[in-house]
Design a protein around this motif. Sequence first.
Motif, PDB file in Angstrom:
ATOM      1  N   VAL A 204       0.835  -1.202   0.000  1.00  0.00           N
ATOM      2  CA  VAL A 204       0.000   0.000   0.000  1.00  0.00           C
ATOM      3  C   VAL A 204       0.869   1.250   0.000  1.00  0.00           C
ATOM      4  O   VAL A 204       0.602   2.212  -0.735  1.00  0.00           O
ATOM      5  N   ALA A 205       1.917   1.238   0.820  1.00  0.00           N
ATOM      6  CA  ALA A 205       2.810   2.404   0.885  1.00  0.00           C
ATOM      7  C   ALA A 205       3.474   2.674  -0.461  1.00  0.00           C
ATOM      8  O   ALA A 205       3.761   3.828  -0.803  1.00  0.00           O
ATOM      9  N   GLU A 206       3.719   1.607  -1.222  1.00  0.00           N
ATOM     10  CA  GLU A 206       4.355   1.755  -2.531  1.00  0.00           C
ATOM     11  C   GLU A 206       3.344   1.989  -3.646  1.00  0.00           C
ATOM     12  O   GLU A 206       3.727   2.081  -4.820  1.00  0.00           O
ATOM     13  N   GLY A 207       2.054   2.063  -3.293  1.00  0.00           N
ATOM     14  CA  GLY A 207       1.027   2.331  -4.286  1.00  0.00           C
ATOM     15  C   GLY A 207       0.715   1.158  -5.197  1.00  0.00           C
ATOM     16  O   GLY A 207       0.129   1.341  -6.266  1.00  0.00           O
ATOM     17  N   ARG A 208       1.050  -0.055  -4.780  1.00  0.00           N
ATOM     18  CA  ARG A 208       0.838  -1.250  -5.608  1.00  0.00           C
ATOM     19  C   ARG A 208      -0.438  -1.956  -5.142  1.00  0.00           C
ATOM     20  O   ARG A 208      -0.410  -3.054  -4.603  1.00  0.00           O
ATOM     21  N   LEU A 209      -1.565  -1.319  -5.360  1.00  0.00           N
ATOM     22  CA  LEU A 209      -2.845  -1.816  -4.857  1.00  0.00           C
ATOM     23  C   LEU A 209      -3.264  -3.103  -5.556  1.00  0.00           C
ATOM     24  O   LEU A 209      -3.879  -3.980  -4.937  1.00  0.00           O
ATOM     25  N   THR A 210      -2.943  -3.237  -6.836  1.00  0.00           N
ATOM     26  CA  THR A 210      -3.295  -4.466  -7.555  1.00  0.00           C
ATOM     27  C   THR A 210      -2.590  -5.669  -6.948  1.00  0.00           C
ATOM     28  O   THR A 210      -3.202  -6.735  -6.744  1.00  0.00           O
ATOM     29  N   GLU A 211      -1.308  -5.509  -6.635  1.00  0.00           N
ATOM     30  CA  GLU A 211      -0.561  -6.589  -5.996  1.00  0.00           C
ATOM     31  C   GLU A 211      -1.062  -6.834  -4.572  1.00  0.00           C
ATOM     32  O   GLU A 211      -1.063  -7.964  -4.090  1.00  0.00           O
ATOM     33  N   MET A 212      -1.467  -5.771  -3.928  1.00  0.00           N
ATOM     34  CA  MET A 212      -2.046  -5.888  -2.588  1.00  0.00           C
ATOM     35  C   MET A 212      -3.312  -6.750  -2.633  1.00  0.00           C
ATOM     36  O   MET A 212      -3.516  -7.649  -1.810  1.00  0.00           O
ATOM     37  N   ASN A 213      -4.182  -6.508  -3.609  1.00  0.00           N
ATOM     38  CA  ASN A 213      -5.397  -7.314  -3.751  1.00  0.00           C
ATOM     39  C   ASN A 213      -5.063  -8.761  -4.084  1.00  0.00           C
ATOM     40  O   ASN A 213      -5.734  -9.687  -3.608  1.00  0.00           O
ATOM     41  N   ARG A 214      -4.042  -8.938  -4.899  1.00  0.00           N
ATOM     42  CA  ARG A 214      -3.632 -10.294  -5.249  1.00  0.00           C
ATOM     43  C   ARG A 214      -3.173 -11.051  -3.999  1.00  0.00           C
ATOM     44  O   ARG A 214      -3.507 -12.227  -3.805  1.00  0.00           O
ATOM     45  N   LEU A 215      -2.416 -10.372  -3.144  1.00  0.00           N
ATOM     46  CA  LEU A 215      -1.956 -10.992  -1.896  1.00  0.00           C
ATOM     47  C   LEU A 215      -3.130 -11.291  -0.981  1.00  0.00           C
ATOM     48  O   LEU A 215      -3.203 -12.368  -0.377  1.00  0.00           O
ATOM     49  N   LEU A 216      -4.054 -10.352  -0.876  1.00  0.00           N
ATOM     50  CA  LEU A 216      -5.232 -10.545  -0.028  1.00  0.00           C
ATOM     51  C   LEU A 216      -6.058 -11.740  -0.501  1.00  0.00           C
ATOM     52  O   LEU A 216      -6.453 -12.601   0.302  1.00  0.00           O
ATOM     53  N   ASN A 217      -6.300 -11.819  -1.799  1.00  0.00           N
ATOM     54  CA  ASN A 217      -7.102 -12.917  -2.342  1.00  0.00           C
ATOM     55  C   ASN A 217      -6.403 -14.260  -2.176  1.00  0.00           C
ATOM     56  O   ASN A 217      -7.032 -15.269  -1.836  1.00  0.00           O
ATOM     57  N   THR A 218      -5.092 -14.272  -2.408  1.00  0.00           N
ATOM     58  CA  THR A 218      -4.330 -15.514  -2.258  1.00  0.00           C
ATOM     59  C   THR A 218      -4.374 -16.000  -0.815  1.00  0.00           C
ATOM     60  O   THR A 218      -4.546 -17.197  -0.546  1.00  0.00           O
ATOM     61  N   THR A 219      -4.227 -15.068   0.119  1.00  0.00           N
ATOM     62  CA  THR A 219      -4.280 -15.430   1.542  1.00  0.00           C
ATOM     63  C   THR A 219      -5.642 -16.006   1.905  1.00  0.00           C
ATOM     64  O   THR A 219      -5.735 -17.025   2.601  1.00  0.00           O
ATOM     65  N   LEU A 220      -6.705 -15.381   1.424  1.00  0.00           N
ATOM     66  CA  LEU A 220      -8.053 -15.874   1.704  1.00  0.00           C
ATOM     67  C   LEU A 220      -8.292 -17.234   1.049  1.00  0.00           C
ATOM     68  O   LEU A 220      -8.990 -18.090   1.615  1.00  0.00           O
ATOM     69  N   ARG A 221      -7.726 -17.447  -0.124  1.00  0.00           N
ATOM     70  CA  ARG A 221      -7.886 -18.739  -0.792  1.00  0.00           C
ATOM     71  C   ARG A 221      -7.264 -19.859   0.041  1.00  0.00           C
ATOM     72  O   ARG A 221      -7.847 -20.931   0.192  1.00  0.00           O
ATOM     73  N   TYR A 222      -6.090 -19.606   0.588  1.00  0.00           N
ATOM     74  CA  TYR A 222      -5.448 -20.630   1.406  1.00  0.00           C
ATOM     75  C   TYR A 222      -6.205 -20.869   2.714  1.00  0.00           C
ATOM     76  O   TYR A 222      -6.165 -21.968   3.271  1.00  0.00           O
ATOM     77  N   LEU A 223      -6.907 -19.850   3.180  1.00  0.00           N
ATOM     78  CA  LEU A 223      -7.703 -20.032   4.397  1.00  0.00           C
ATOM     79  C   LEU A 223      -8.913 -20.928   4.168  1.00  0.00           C
ATOM     80  O   LEU A 223      -9.567 -21.334   5.129  1.00  0.00           O
ATOM     81  N   SER A 224      -9.219 -21.263   2.908  1.00  0.00           N
ATOM     82  CA  SER A 224     -10.370 -22.134   2.632  1.00  0.00           C
ATOM     83  C   SER A 224     -10.222 -23.500   3.287  1.00  0.00           C
ATOM     84  O   SER A 224     -11.223 -24.190   3.519  1.00  0.00           O
ATOM     85  N   VAL A 225      -8.990 -23.898   3.641  1.00  0.00           N
ATOM     86  CA  VAL A 225      -8.796 -25.201   4.283  1.00  0.00           C
ATOM     87  C   VAL A 225      -9.397 -25.223   5.682  1.00  0.00           C
ATOM     88  O   VAL A 225      -9.560 -26.309   6.279  1.00  0.00           O
ATOM     89  N   VAL A 226      -9.709 -24.056   6.223  1.00  0.00           N
ATOM     90  CA  VAL A 226     -10.366 -24.006   7.535  1.00  0.00           C
ATOM     91  C   VAL A 226     -11.734 -24.690   7.471  1.00  0.00           C
ATOM     92  O   VAL A 226     -12.177 -25.310   8.449  1.00  0.00           O
ATOM     93  N   ILE A 227     -12.391 -24.622   6.324  1.00  0.00           N
ATOM     94  CA  ILE A 227     -13.750 -25.176   6.192  1.00  0.00           C
ATOM     95  C   ILE A 227     -13.768 -26.676   6.424  1.00  0.00           C
ATOM     96  O   ILE A 227     -14.544 -27.168   7.268  1.00  0.00           O
ATOM     97  N   PRO A 228     -12.951 -27.484   5.724  1.00  0.00           N
ATOM     98  CA  PRO A 228     -12.987 -28.933   6.011  1.00  0.00           C
ATOM     99  C   PRO A 228     -12.548 -29.284   7.424  1.00  0.00           C
ATOM    100  O   PRO A 228     -13.093 -30.219   8.027  1.00  0.00           O
ATOM    101  N   PHE A 229     -11.589 -28.548   7.972  1.00  0.00           N
ATOM    102  CA  PHE A 229     -11.168 -28.840   9.342  1.00  0.00           C
ATOM    103  C   PHE A 229     -12.279 -28.502  10.340  1.00  0.00           C
ATOM    104  O   PHE A 229     -12.415 -29.163  11.373  1.00  0.00           O
ATOM    105  N   SER A 230     -13.064 -27.490  10.026  1.00  0.00           N
ATOM    106  CA  SER A 230     -14.216 -27.172  10.875  1.00  0.00           C
ATOM    107  C   SER A 230     -15.225 -28.316  10.857  1.00  0.00           C
ATOM    108  O   SER A 230     -15.798 -28.682  11.898  1.00  0.00           O
ATOM    109  N   VAL A 231     -15.442 -28.890   9.681  1.00  0.00           N
ATOM    110  CA  VAL A 231     -16.353 -30.031   9.563  1.00  0.00           C
ATOM    111  C   VAL A 231     -15.819 -31.224  10.356  1.00  0.00           C
ATOM    112  O   VAL A 231     -16.581 -31.940  11.011  1.00  0.00           O
ATOM    113  N   LEU A 232     -14.508 -31.432  10.318  1.00  0.00           N
ATOM    114  CA  LEU A 232     -13.901 -32.508  11.112  1.00  0.00           C
ATOM    115  C   LEU A 232     -14.190 -32.321  12.598  1.00  0.00           C
ATOM    116  O   LEU A 232     -14.535 -33.274  13.307  1.00  0.00           O
ATOM    117  N   PHE A 233     -14.047 -31.100  13.086  1.00  0.00           N
ATOM    118  CA  PHE A 233     -14.324 -30.814  14.495  1.00  0.00           C
ATOM    119  C   PHE A 233     -15.808 -31.019  14.819  1.00  0.00           C
ATOM    120  O   PHE A 233     -16.139 -31.411  15.937  1.00  0.00           O
TER     121      PHE A 233
END
Length: 452
Positions: A204-233
């Motif tokens: 954000v400080a470097e003004g690279r908002l597109t890359e920032m969104n890419r990082l945000l989306n990638t991080t959220l995509r990897y968090l999708s594994v929380v869903i099956p582990f929640s079902v396991l619990f």
Amino acid sequence: CFCTLLLLLIAVAALAAPALVRWVAPGLTDPLQFALAVRMTRIILPAQFFFFMGGLLTAVQFAQGRFAIPALAPLLYNIGIITGGLLLGPRLGMAGFSWGVLAGAFAGNFAVQIWGAYRAGMRFRLRFDIHHPDLKRYILLTLPLMIGLTMTFSTEFFLKFFGSYLPEGRIASLNYGLRIMLILVGLFGQAVGVGSFPFMARLVAEGRLTEMNRLLNTTLRYLSVVIPFSVLFMVLRYEVVRILFQRGQFDAAATAMTAGVLRFLMVGTIAFAAQTVVVRGYYAMQDTMFPALFGTVGVLLSLPLYWYGMKEMGVDGVALAVSCSAILQVWLLYTLWNRRTENFGSRSVYWLYLRVTIISGIIGGILAMVKPVVTVHLERISEQFAISASPVLAAGGQLLDPAGFAGSLFICGIIGLLFLGLLLLAGWGLRIQEIQEVLGRLGNKFSKRKEK
């Protein structure tokens, strides 16, 4: 300056503790329970100072890319609670855990973090300057978070507020269930959110908002594994509660109540995990007002869910309302973020979450069918050993009782292995990269530890 104000507010809150308890838990009418709640509130209140200071000290370390010592904070905090209960519980009862909270907050969030911040290059000196320019900026950034109804605050508050109208033991079951749910949030969401924040802020400080969104989306995509582990619990909810808590006065009835609550709390695990990432996108842009404002809107919109859930489903309804409220809040903030920053890559996140949810439901259905079979076979083995003439075999039969600690561990092991196999099969068969990589990393860590 801010520390001085906080100390004054803590002192005022300690004097006004009876009024605060009435406000937070209006359904708590028993005089003895009310007096105990006031006493424990006064014990715990000073811990808020250590949490505040810990936040500042860990922020210094995060800015330098140091995460190891801050990661000790929740560990030492929980150790303090457990130690306080074990050492002081026999003499002070529940108040022993309150003293454990205070000790754990001091050790994990304050004492150790001072050392960590010093190692990161921070030097300390006392200074009282209300005209310092950074103080004004700090207040402007933090004030919305203090006034707004954040997800964490609203959850803790409404659990106690609506739980106080329910029969005795319901607030405790909600708290126990919430702590179990937060294990997954801490394991996946909190670590990922904290780790990604410095990179978000830099982009954000470097003004690279597109890359920032890419990082945000990638991080959220990897968090999708929380869903099956929640079902396991969800499937292993009785066993998980039994392993973690069933001992002493926490009997089978308490396990059943907490397990029922846990099933509904696990619905919202992914929202709690994703929220740790989504809000940090706003924070990276030094915008705390927007998430605080619309987070509060989400909380207020969910109030009817709490009331209706409490009336129709009791404690389970309150737990379900917690999950629905969390989902509503994080969906609202993420949707507004996408419109605000033209984050078109968010579509892939929604699509992945839908796919993983369907897959997790299928895996959960299979596990739910297999678990009773495993339990029945374990019961038969336990009964056969228990009636044996050999004292050793009889003792082994009691040990393998599915309603006991070791039996629950055995069931968790079998179902857990089946779960990992099915999840890995789904990840490879449907080419879900996030599942493949997460399970691959877990496998690599396990193999390295085995080699050592």
